[in-house]
Design a protein around this motif. Sequence first.
Motif, PDB file in Angstrom:
ATOM      1  N   PRO A  22      42.602  65.459   6.645  1.00  9.99           N
ATOM      2  CA  PRO A  22      42.408  66.771   6.007  1.00  9.99           C
ATOM      3  C   PRO A  22      42.998  67.889   6.872  1.00  9.99           C
ATOM      4  O   PRO A  22      43.003  67.805   8.100  1.00  9.99           O
ATOM      5  CB  PRO A  22      40.894  66.895   5.896  1.00  9.99           C
ATOM      6  N   SER A  23      43.482  68.935   6.204  1.00 10.18           N
ATOM      7  CA  SER A  23      44.119  70.025   6.953  1.00 10.18           C
ATOM      8  C   SER A  23      43.088  70.959   7.580  1.00 10.18           C
ATOM      9  O   SER A  23      43.194  71.318   8.734  1.00 10.18           O
ATOM     10  CB  SER A  23      45.051  70.824   6.044  1.00 10.18           C
ATOM     11  N   ALA A  24      42.103  71.386   6.832  1.00 13.11           N
ATOM     12  CA  ALA A  24      41.036  72.218   7.377  1.00 13.11           C
ATOM     13  C   ALA A  24      39.840  71.323   7.618  1.00 13.11           C
ATOM     14  O   ALA A  24      39.321  70.695   6.704  1.00 13.11           O
ATOM     15  CB  ALA A  24      40.680  73.329   6.399  1.00 13.11           C
ATOM     16  N   SER A  25      39.424  71.247   8.857  1.00 11.78           N
ATOM     17  CA  SER A  25      38.412  70.251   9.213  1.00 11.78           C
ATOM     18  C   SER A  25      37.044  70.588   8.679  1.00 11.78           C
ATOM     19  O   SER A  25      36.455  69.845   7.927  1.00 11.78           O
ATOM     20  CB  SER A  25      38.357  70.100  10.727  1.00 11.78           C
ATOM     21  N   GLY A  26      36.503  71.715   9.083  1.00 17.10           N
ATOM     22  CA  GLY A  26      35.134  72.004   8.711  1.00 17.10           C
ATOM     23  C   GLY A  26      34.173  71.076   9.421  1.00 17.10           C
ATOM     24  O   GLY A  26      34.554  70.292  10.275  1.00 17.10           O
ATOM     25  N   THR A 114      39.551  75.335  23.177  1.00 22.21           N
ATOM     26  CA  THR A 114      38.674  75.016  22.051  1.00 22.21           C
ATOM     27  C   THR A 114      38.438  76.233  21.165  1.00 22.21           C
ATOM     28  O   THR A 114      38.285  76.089  19.959  1.00 22.21           O
ATOM     29  CB  THR A 114      37.310  74.467  22.524  1.00 22.21           C
ATOM     30  N   VAL A 115      38.431  77.406  21.769  1.00 26.37           N
ATOM     31  CA  VAL A 115      38.264  78.627  20.972  1.00 26.37           C
ATOM     32  C   VAL A 115      39.410  78.751  19.977  1.00 26.37           C
ATOM     33  O   VAL A 115      39.207  78.988  18.785  1.00 26.37           O
ATOM     34  CB  VAL A 115      38.183  79.870  21.893  1.00 26.37           C
ATOM     35  N   VAL A 116      40.630  78.555  20.459  1.00 32.41           N
ATOM     36  CA  VAL A 116      41.810  78.659  19.593  1.00 32.41           C
ATOM     37  C   VAL A 116      41.850  77.506  18.598  1.00 32.41           C
ATOM     38  O   VAL A 116      42.151  77.694  17.416  1.00 32.41           O
ATOM     39  CB  VAL A 116      43.092  78.691  20.456  1.00 32.41           C
ATOM     40  N   THR A 117      41.526  76.306  19.047  1.00 31.10           N
ATOM     41  CA  THR A 117      41.579  75.131  18.175  1.00 31.10           C
ATOM     42  C   THR A 117      40.559  75.245  17.046  1.00 31.10           C
ATOM     43  O   THR A 117      40.855  74.875  15.907  1.00 31.10           O
ATOM     44  CB  THR A 117      41.320  73.850  18.994  1.00 31.10           C
ATOM     45  N   THR A 122      39.573  75.758  11.417  1.00 29.99           N
ATOM     46  CA  THR A 122      38.373  76.284  10.752  1.00 29.99           C
ATOM     47  C   THR A 122      37.146  75.416  11.022  1.00 29.99           C
ATOM     48  O   THR A 122      36.389  75.070  10.123  1.00 29.99           O
ATOM     49  CB  THR A 122      38.574  76.444   9.229  1.00 29.99           C
ATOM     50  N   TYR A 123      36.978  75.042  12.261  1.00 31.48           N
ATOM     51  CA  TYR A 123      35.858  74.207  12.680  1.00 31.48           C
ATOM     52  C   TYR A 123      34.761  75.122  13.222  1.00 31.48           C
ATOM     53  O   TYR A 123      35.012  75.932  14.103  1.00 31.48           O
ATOM     54  CB  TYR A 123      36.317  73.220  13.761  1.00 31.48           C
ATOM     55  N   PRO A 124      33.545  75.016  12.695  1.00 28.98           N
ATOM     56  CA  PRO A 124      32.492  75.907  13.184  1.00 28.98           C
ATOM     57  C   PRO A 124      31.992  75.457  14.550  1.00 28.98           C
ATOM     58  O   PRO A 124      31.546  74.334  14.720  1.00 28.98           O
ATOM     59  CB  PRO A 124      31.398  75.778  12.127  1.00 28.98           C
ATOM     60  N   GLY A 125      32.118  76.324  15.506  1.00 28.95           N
ATOM     61  CA  GLY A 125      31.668  75.998  16.848  1.00 28.95           C
ATOM     62  C   GLY A 125      31.460  77.274  17.639  1.00 28.95           C
ATOM     63  O   GLY A 125      31.507  78.386  17.097  1.00 28.95           O
ATOM     64  N   LEU A 126      31.265  77.122  18.915  1.00 29.35           N
ATOM     65  CA  LEU A 126      31.019  78.268  19.780  1.00 29.35           C
ATOM     66  C   LEU A 126      32.232  79.191  19.837  1.00 29.35           C
ATOM     67  O   LEU A 126      32.095  80.419  19.856  1.00 29.35           O
ATOM     68  CB  LEU A 126      30.639  77.790  21.183  1.00 29.35           C
ATOM     69  N   GLY A 127      33.417  78.626  19.829  1.00 26.92           N
ATOM     70  CA  GLY A 127      34.622  79.439  19.860  1.00 26.92           C
ATOM     71  C   GLY A 127      34.789  80.272  18.609  1.00 26.92           C
ATOM     72  O   GLY A 127      35.133  81.463  18.675  1.00 26.92           O
ATOM     73  N   ARG A 128      34.553  79.666  17.480  1.00 26.53           N
ATOM     74  CA  ARG A 128      34.659  80.409  16.212  1.00 26.53           C
ATOM     75  C   ARG A 128      33.577  81.486  16.124  1.00 26.53           C
ATOM     76  O   ARG A 128      33.821  82.583  15.634  1.00 26.53           O
ATOM     77  CB  ARG A 128      34.530  79.438  15.047  1.00 26.53           C
ATOM     78  N   LEU A 129      32.383  81.165  16.619  1.00 27.40           N
ATOM     79  CA  LEU A 129      31.310  82.151  16.660  1.00 27.40           C
ATOM     80  C   LEU A 129      31.698  83.330  17.552  1.00 27.40           C
ATOM     81  O   LEU A 129      31.455  84.489  17.205  1.00 27.40           O
ATOM     82  CB  LEU A 129      30.018  81.507  17.159  1.00 27.40           C
TER      83      LEU A 129
END
Length: 174
Positions: A22-26, A114-117, A122-129
Amino acid sequence: MPTFWLGILLILLFAVHLRWLPSASGYVPFWDSPIEMLRNILLPALTLGVYVSGIFARFLRASLVAELRADYVRTARSKGLPERDVVGRHVMRNAMLPFVTIVGLMMANFIGGTVVTEAVFTYPGLGRLLITAISTRDYPLIQGCILVILVIYIVINVMVDVLYAYIDPRIEYA
């Protein structure tokens, strides 16, 4: 190669052209579908792994080459020890100290990657937060995220120090 560029290239190859992943992981919980969770985490993990694997491989090779030229290796070989014992017991143990050091130091880059990745996939994690908190100017959340990242980094450095004592018994901490 920067992680965001590598991530985009991997999405283009494996998700768009080959249609394997899949392209967008989630986020897919493990208990819902373990296979789907692995499929979703494979591209981000590959992106982060490729980013640091070249650096780690080059550094470990340089350490091994330097240790193989040492006098104790020649002595161990002249005693008649098999090559796998010379490399496995003596050389690898001594080459691991600088390698463990560089792994500990590269964790800051790895956490930044990991923040950029997480943003690319589009993986929800500390970097995305953290990115969301920065864009909405949520200063307490930014401080909390940075505090968690710092604690992770400090724990990794303490683990590196403990690993030093395990690899080389001559190292003692008071």
